[in-house]
Write a protein that holds these residues in place. Structure first.
Motif, PDB file in Angstrom:
ATOM      1  N   ASP A   1      28.990  57.136  32.332  1.00 34.66           N
ATOM      2  CA  ASP A   1      27.630  56.255  32.662  1.00 34.66           C
ATOM      3  C   ASP A   1      27.066  56.306  33.762  1.00 34.66           C
ATOM      4  O   ASP A   1      25.668  56.162  33.702  1.00 34.66           O
ATOM      5  N   LYS A   2      27.168  56.979  35.071  1.00 34.94           N
ATOM      6  CA  LYS A   2      26.315  57.081  35.742  1.00 34.94           C
ATOM      7  C   LYS A   2      26.899  58.200  36.794  1.00 34.94           C
ATOM      8  O   LYS A   2      27.486  58.911  36.438  1.00 34.94           O
ATOM      9  N   TYR A   3      25.424  58.886  37.260  1.00 35.95           N
ATOM     10  CA  TYR A   3      25.959  60.002  37.952  1.00 35.95           C
ATOM     11  C   TYR A   3      26.061  59.941  39.529  1.00 35.95           C
ATOM     12  O   TYR A   3      26.079  60.898  40.359  1.00 35.95           O
ATOM     13  N   PHE A   4      25.799  58.639  39.980  1.00 34.33           N
ATOM     14  CA  PHE A   4      26.290  58.166  42.003  1.00 34.33           C
ATOM     15  C   PHE A   4      26.431  56.186  41.510  1.00 34.33           C
ATOM     16  O   PHE A   4      27.103  56.283  40.618  1.00 34.33           O
ATOM     17  N   ALA A   5      27.212  56.442  42.978  1.00 34.98           N
ATOM     18  CA  ALA A   5      28.379  55.346  43.029  1.00 34.98           C
ATOM     19  C   ALA A   5      28.136  54.890  44.466  1.00 34.98           C
ATOM     20  O   ALA A   5      28.174  55.443  45.124  1.00 34.98           O
ATOM     21  N   LEU A   6      27.566  53.768  44.324  1.00 37.38           N
ATOM     22  CA  LEU A   6      27.168  53.370  45.707  1.00 37.38           C
ATOM     23  C   LEU A   6      28.671  52.815  46.262  1.00 37.38           C
ATOM     24  O   LEU A   6      29.565  52.500  45.352  1.00 37.38           O
ATOM     25  N   PRO A   7      28.832  52.281  47.465  1.00 33.55           N
ATOM     26  CA  PRO A   7      30.263  51.363  48.146  1.00 33.55           C
ATOM     27  C   PRO A   7      30.550  50.027  46.656  1.00 33.55           C
ATOM     28  O   PRO A   7      30.006  49.413  47.013  1.00 33.55           O
ATOM     29  N   GLN A   8      31.391  50.630  46.392  1.00 31.52           N
ATOM     30  CA  GLN A   8      32.399  49.324  45.866  1.00 31.52           C
ATOM     31  C   GLN A   8      32.194  49.121  44.642  1.00 31.52           C
ATOM     32  O   GLN A   8      32.019  48.549  43.964  1.00 31.52           O
ATOM     33  N   SER A   9      31.250  50.045  43.786  1.00 31.70           N
ATOM     34  CA  SER A   9      30.526  50.041  43.163  1.00 31.70           C
ATOM     35  C   SER A   9      31.241  51.054  41.910  1.00 31.70           C
ATOM     36  O   SER A   9      32.417  52.113  42.411  1.00 31.70           O
ATOM     37  N   SER A  10      30.778  51.316  40.586  1.00 34.00           N
ATOM     38  CA  SER A  10      32.536  51.892  39.868  1.00 34.00           C
ATOM     39  C   SER A  10      30.928  52.904  39.241  1.00 34.00           C
ATOM     40  O   SER A  10      30.314  52.270  38.103  1.00 34.00           O
ATOM     41  N   ILE A  11      32.100  53.528  38.546  1.00 35.55           N
ATOM     42  CA  ILE A  11      31.658  54.936  36.776  1.00 35.55           C
ATOM     43  C   ILE A  11      32.873  54.511  36.304  1.00 35.55           C
ATOM     44  O   ILE A  11      34.178  54.851  35.923  1.00 35.55           O
ATOM     45  N   CYS A  12      32.603  54.535  34.660  1.00 35.43           N
ATOM     46  CA  CYS A  12      33.009  54.594  33.876  1.00 35.43           C
ATOM     47  C   CYS A  12      32.907  55.440  33.096  1.00 35.43           C
ATOM     48  O   CYS A  12      31.933  56.167  32.448  1.00 35.43           O
ATOM     49  N   PHE A  13      33.884  56.222  32.074  1.00 39.49           N
ATOM     50  CA  PHE A  13      33.522  56.867  30.694  1.00 39.49           C
ATOM     51  C   PHE A  13      34.665  57.214  30.111  1.00 39.49           C
ATOM     52  O   PHE A  13      35.612  56.274  30.150  1.00 39.49           O
ATOM     53  N   SER A  14      35.633  58.048  28.996  1.00 40.08           N
ATOM     54  CA  SER A  14      36.581  57.646  28.156  1.00 40.08           C
ATOM     55  C   SER A  14      37.094  59.406  27.721  1.00 40.08           C
ATOM     56  O   SER A  14      35.817  60.156  28.184  1.00 40.08           O
ATOM     57  N   PHE A  15      38.184  59.371  27.600  1.00 38.27           N
ATOM     58  CA  PHE A  15      38.574  60.498  27.038  1.00 38.27           C
ATOM     59  C   PHE A  15      39.157  60.009  25.216  1.00 38.27           C
ATOM     60  O   PHE A  15      39.655  58.299  25.458  1.00 38.27           O
ATOM     61  N   LEU A  16      39.354  60.819  24.183  1.00 34.68           N
ATOM     62  CA  LEU A  16      40.072  60.875  23.096  1.00 34.68           C
ATOM     63  C   LEU A  16      41.342  61.390  22.809  1.00 34.68           C
ATOM     64  O   LEU A  16      41.363  62.677  22.833  1.00 34.68           O
ATOM     65  N   CYS A  17      42.129  61.553  21.964  1.00 34.37           N
ATOM     66  CA  CYS A  17      42.973  62.560  21.321  1.00 34.37           C
ATOM     67  C   CYS A  17      42.871  61.543  20.253  1.00 34.37           C
ATOM     68  O   CYS A  17      42.605  60.744  19.656  1.00 34.37           O
ATOM     69  N   ASP A  18      43.837  62.488  19.314  1.00 36.08           N
ATOM     70  CA  ASP A  18      44.896  62.232  17.901  1.00 36.08           C
ATOM     71  C   ASP A  18      45.403  61.213  18.228  1.00 36.08           C
ATOM     72  O   ASP A  18      46.286  61.557  19.084  1.00 36.08           O
ATOM     73  N   GLU A  19      45.662  60.319  17.319  1.00 31.59           N
ATOM     74  CA  GLU A  19      46.593  58.904  17.507  1.00 31.59           C
ATOM     75  C   GLU A  19      48.631  59.603  17.989  1.00 31.59           C
ATOM     76  O   GLU A  19      48.744  60.367  17.177  1.00 31.59           O
TER      77      GLU A  19
END
Length: 209
Positions: free
Chosen positions: A133-151
């Motif tokens: 969701d972003k390409y930088f991260a300050l100290p104590q901040s987070s980045i989020c994303f997700s993977f998918l696969c067949d159930e």
């Protein structure tokens, strides 16, 4: 002095001499063993001191660079078309900011599933669902994303890798692994975040491989 008295005195003198020689030999052996033991102990203390200094230096270095820890508290869920979504969060626990963060292919893989590696894969392939969701991260901040696969209903170990830079341009990569159960749709608690590895070998401050 009779013959027997002389003989007895001679025997006692010889025995005393033998005992004295044996005692001297034993003392020399004990002294040598003590010297060897002290030398070994000194080497062990030197090694322990060097290791303590090394670990302290690495701990200091780690505290001065961006360093991400894996957070898998967001729940796994299933879409209406039968796919598992695995949300991933990375928290920068270092004291420096990270820039140019991106997923990196695992083991020079190609294809749409190149960003993941799965132990006990059972034929299950994982793809990127939502990118960072972003390409930088300050100290104590987070980045989020997700993977998918067949159930599926298997227990799998999913690994992935990111690459990022610090504020003076040094490039690092870091690897993460997490176990999850497709049937229960839960992550295990024993996930793994490696120490960031500096890719610039010319930089003497990058001591962790």
């Amino acid at each position: 002095m009779s013959f027997w008295e002389f003989t007895l005195s001679y025997i006692v003198s010889v025995l005393a001499l033998i005992i004295s020689i044996v005692s001297i030999y034993i003392n020399k052996q004990q002294h040598k063993e003590n010297l060897d033991l002290n030398e070994r102990l000194a080497k062990i203390q030197t090694i322990q001191s060097d290791q303590q200094i090394y670990f302290q230096e690495q701990q200091n270095r780690i505290s001065q660079i961006p360093y991400f820890c894996l957070d898998v508290t967001k729940p796994i869920y299933t879409t209406t078309d039968g796919q598992l979504i695995l949300p991933i969060t990375l928290i920068n626990v270092g004291i420096q900011s990270a820039t140019s963060i991106h997923l990196k292919p695992i083991n020079d893989k190609t294809g749409l599933d190149c960003f993941t590696d799965t132990l006990y894969d059972m034929g299950v392939k994982h793809y990127v669902h939502e990118y960072l969701d972003k390409y930088f991260a300050l100290p104590q901040s987070s980045i989020c994303f997700s993977f998918l696969c067949d159930e599926h209903k298997n227990k799998l170990k999913l690994s992935f890798k990111i690459e990022f830079s610090d504020l003076i341009g040094r490039i690092y990569e870091q690897t993460f692994s997490v176990l999850y159960c497709g049937k229960e749709k839960i992550y295990a608690q024993n996930h793994f975040s490696s120490i960031p590895r500096c890719l610039d070998k010319r930089d003497g401050t990058c001591g962790v491989d």
